[in-house]
Scaffold this active site. Structure first.
Site, short mmCIF file in Angstrom:
data_model
loop_
_atom_site.label_atom_id
_atom_site.label_comp_id
_atom_site.label_asym_id
_atom_site.label_seq_id
_atom_site.Cartn_x
_atom_site.Cartn_y
_atom_site.Cartn_z
N VAL A 310 0.84 -1.20 0.00
CA VAL A 310 0.00 0.00 0.00
C VAL A 310 0.87 1.24 0.00
CG1 VAL A 310 -1.90 -1.17 1.20
CG2 VAL A 310 -0.17 0.06 2.53
N SER A 311 0.26 2.36 -0.38
CA SER A 311 0.89 3.68 -0.35
C SER A 311 2.19 3.67 -1.15
CB SER A 311 1.09 4.10 1.11
OG SER A 311 1.36 5.49 1.20
N ASN A 312 3.31 4.09 -0.55
CA ASN A 312 4.58 4.05 -1.28
C ASN A 312 4.93 2.63 -1.71
OD1 ASN A 312 4.98 6.77 -1.04
ND2 ASN A 312 6.44 6.63 0.64
N GLY A 335 -2.91 -1.04 -2.80
CA GLY A 335 -3.86 -0.13 -2.20
C GLY A 335 -3.29 1.27 -2.11
#
Length: 699
Positions: A310-312, A335
């Site tokens: 997720v994210s980075n 995500g």
């Protein structure tokens, strides 16, 4: 712990950090050799540690579901000198809790958690998972990259049906950063999990003492660690001494101050993590070829591999899939990816049939703008009732908002004769810059929690390849007086437990973001009445005026949105105010459809009432308004698994219309399936239209 020799570098004392070590021989080479040889990028020794699944384990570090859910974090036998095992336990505890709602009413123990099986049932007890870990650095020979690689192989791994899941760290977290986001699902599925810290890894250098972290979180001086530190500031000892004299109690951080723009390598190091996992699996399950060494059982493409996080970490998975030229990655599930897209002419993002005001901006652009405007926008009428996410008294925060608005108005950056109208204009500017009205109630907590200031400062440093001694825009990282906010020596060094409790982006673990004004360094929120406006404006100008090479370094991290026809799923919360969906996922999907056309196998699921930080969902006001995106991340992984293993079609792109829990802030009713409608094969009016470079998301 078994140490398997690789390259020539050795971290002092690393072999003693875990008990029970013996040495085995291995050599570097390529997968075409008869002997399973370490990839050439692996530097130093590989440490192999077995966990019994009782006293210690891969998923919970022996804490189990109960321990991870406890508000009492694991301690140290000797607080002044924790062991590597104790630091690992704290790191797993901290990182797990940082990415999911850990409260029972919020879904922990019911929809996710070590006790919950992949079908969503409470069947796994404490959820401890036995298995083996392999830990090593990836480096380019300089000793300055030192990306941490970690492979977990659960005891349930089936050599005849092998699988790998990547779990690249989110944010700037250490190597266990995505253990809840992707590692847990992979381990429960019986897959090896390939982690990496992206070359950030929560590495810090305490300038005043010269203390640095090693690969396992234990400490050494920079001089004794040499090239085996997780990170050492590149300046000479005399330069650092002079800096410390002028700016005492400061810290250099790897993501911000390595001068390597690590984000440009996030795809590459995620691929290296997969290759390292192949090596580990061949080492564990390959045939013995000469009585001691193992041969090759698995070659590139032989193992079902899902790039996830997720994210980075999600952005890293997408970048890895784009860069994959050897068939390492089978599919992608991510995500809320933080991804910077190289947009081409004609690509368009629409909502409800109308073009959105702005899309596809890089993080350096939208984060520096938000950091400048959010404290003022937080006072807008549309933001009334926003969750309060700050340790500062409300009166202090309200004063900051008023003063930031006044300074912005004086500088001609917002219009309006009073705070209310100035705040409304600031919020309108954020809307014009691509932030959705769905995020209005999150503008305040994103700044009050210091998430946005932390991002703006760290990434500005990274994108300009600044040194710690540069004090970019007069910001630095320091310990502070808890009452006044002024820079002060810590009672206990935060370095001791940094590996276990820090997140890699100050403020974290007692190291704060300070603004260096005429009276010295002070917590940036308190340094001036307008919360260090001059520094925030300076950060914005770096991007707006393309200063210090920021444009070139941002271009280096952009991706083409070409997944090479790999099946992929992106999940993103519509209300995300940290990584706005218009600039990340929507832009990526639109560009992908232009790049891959009808050959694209990408599905996009946009979650209403979903925002970036599921760990905030227990905070009053978050609990009543927002739903866990993590729930849908796990559903997406299950959908992809069924697609790869049984040919089940991936549901088409769609909006998932969730139902907030409601109730009283801080006492929302328990999360239930009524709040979480499923991802469906026939979304009807909720279908997201994607074609030839245009994405149209239903209102």
């Amino acid at each position: 712990m078994t140490a398997i020799r690789g390259g020539s570098r050795r971290a002092p004392g690393l072999a003693l950090a875990l008990l029970g070590g013996v040495l085995l021989g291995a050599c570097h080479g390529d997968e075409n050799a008869q002997v399973n040889a370490l990839p050439g990028f692996v530097s130093g020794s590989v440490r192999k540690t077995a966990y019994d699944g009782a006293s210690d384990d891969l998923l919970t570090a022996g804490l189990g579901k109960t321990g991870l859910g406890s508000d009492t974090r694991p301690g140290f036998a000797n607080p002044a000198q924790p062991s590597a095992a104790e630091l690992r336990r704290l790191a797993i505890y901290s990182n797990y809790r940082a990415l999911v709602d850990i409260t029972p009413n919020g879904g922990y123990g019911r929809f996710w958690g070590p006790n919950v099986d992949l079908a969503g049932n409470d069947t796994l007890g404490e959820g401890k998972i036995a298995g083996t870990e392999y830990l090593a650095y990836s480096d380019d020979g300089s000793g300055r990259k030192n990306v941490t690689l970690l492979v977990q192989v659960p005891a349930s791994f089936d050599p005849a049906n092998p699988c790998i899941v990547t779990a690249t760290a989110s944010g700037s977290r250490g190597v266990y950063g995505a253990i809840a986001a992707a590692g847990e699902w992979g381990l429960k599925r019986g897959c090896a999990v390939a982690y990496n810290d992206k070359g950030g890894g929560n590495g810090a250098h305490e300038i005043g003492t010269g203390v640095v972290t090693l690969i396992d979180g234990t400490l050494a001086t920079a001089s004794s660690a040499g090239s085996s530190s997780l990170f050492t500031a590149s300046e000479s000892s005399s330069t650092l001494a002079a800096f410390n004299s002028a700016f005492p109690n400061r810290y250099a951080y790897k993501h911000a101050h390595s001068q390597q723009n690590p984000e440009q390598d996030w795809g590459r190091v995620t691929l290296q993590a997969v290759e390292f996992a192949y090596w580990a699996l061949n080492e564990q399950f390959g045939p013995v070829v000469d009585g001691t060494r193992h041969g090759i059982r698995y070659r590139p493409g032989d193992i079902t591999t899902i790039a996830a996080s997720v994210s980075n970490g999600g952005g890293s998975a997408l970048a890895a899939a784009e860069q994959d030229t050897r068939g390492w990655i089978t599919a992608v599930v991510v995500g809320e990816p933080q991804i910077n897209v190289r947009m081409t002419p004609g690509v368009t993002v629409e909502q409800g049939g109308a073009p959105v005001p702005s899309f596809g901006r890089p993080l350096a652009d939208y984060a520096t703008l938000a950091n400048l405007l959010q404290p003022c926008a937080a006072a807008a009428v549309a933001a009334t009732g926003a969750p309060y996410l700050s340790a500062l008294p409300m009166g202090v925060t309200q004063s900051i908002r008023t003063q930031r608005c006044a300074t912005l108005a004086a500088a001609g950056l917002v219009s309006g004769a009073d705070t209310a109208s100035q705040a409304s204009d600031a919020l309108a500017q954020l809307h014009a810059a691509g932030y959705l009205a769905d995020s209005d109630l999150l503008q305040a907590p994103m700044w009050d929690s210091q998430a946005m200031p932390a991002i703006a400062v760290t990434y500005a440093n990274a994108y300009t390849r600044s040194r710690v001694t540069d004090n970019l825009c007069n910001f630095s990282f320091a310990t502070t007086n808890p009452v006044t906010g002024a820079v002060a020596a810590p009672a206990v060094s935060p370095m001791t437990n940094l590996f276990g409790a820090g997140n890699g982006v100050p403020p974290t673990n007692g190291i704060n973001l300070v603004f260096n004004g005429a009276s010295g360094g002070v917590d940036h929120r308190l340094a001036t009445p307008d919360a260090s406006f001059a520094g925030a404006f300076c950060l914005r100008q770096l991007w707006a005026a393309n200063q210090l090479g920021i444009g070139t370094n941002v271009d280096a991290v952009r991706v083409a949105a070409n997944l090479q026809h790999k099946p992929a799923i992106i999940v993103h919360g519509r209300s995300d105010a940290l990584v706005p969906v218009n600039h990340a996922s929507r832009a990526y999907v639109a560009q992908n459809s232009a790049t891959e056309g009808r050959a694209s196998q990408l599905s996009f699921y946009e979650v209403t009432n979903g925002q970036h930080f599921d760990a905030f969902l227990s905070v009053p006001g978050f609990d009543t308004r927002f739903v866990p995106v993590h729930y849908y991340d796990e559903q997406a992984l299950n959908l992809m698994w069924n697609h790869l293993k049984s040919g089940a079609p991936l549901p088409p792109s769609q909006v998932i219309r969730t139902v907030p829990r409601g109730g009283v802030p801080g006492a929302a009713p328990a999360l239930s399936t009524a709040n979480l409608p499923p991802i469906v094969q026939s979304p009807g009016a909720n279908a997201i239209a994607v074609n030839a470079g245009v994405i149209d998301v239903p209102l």
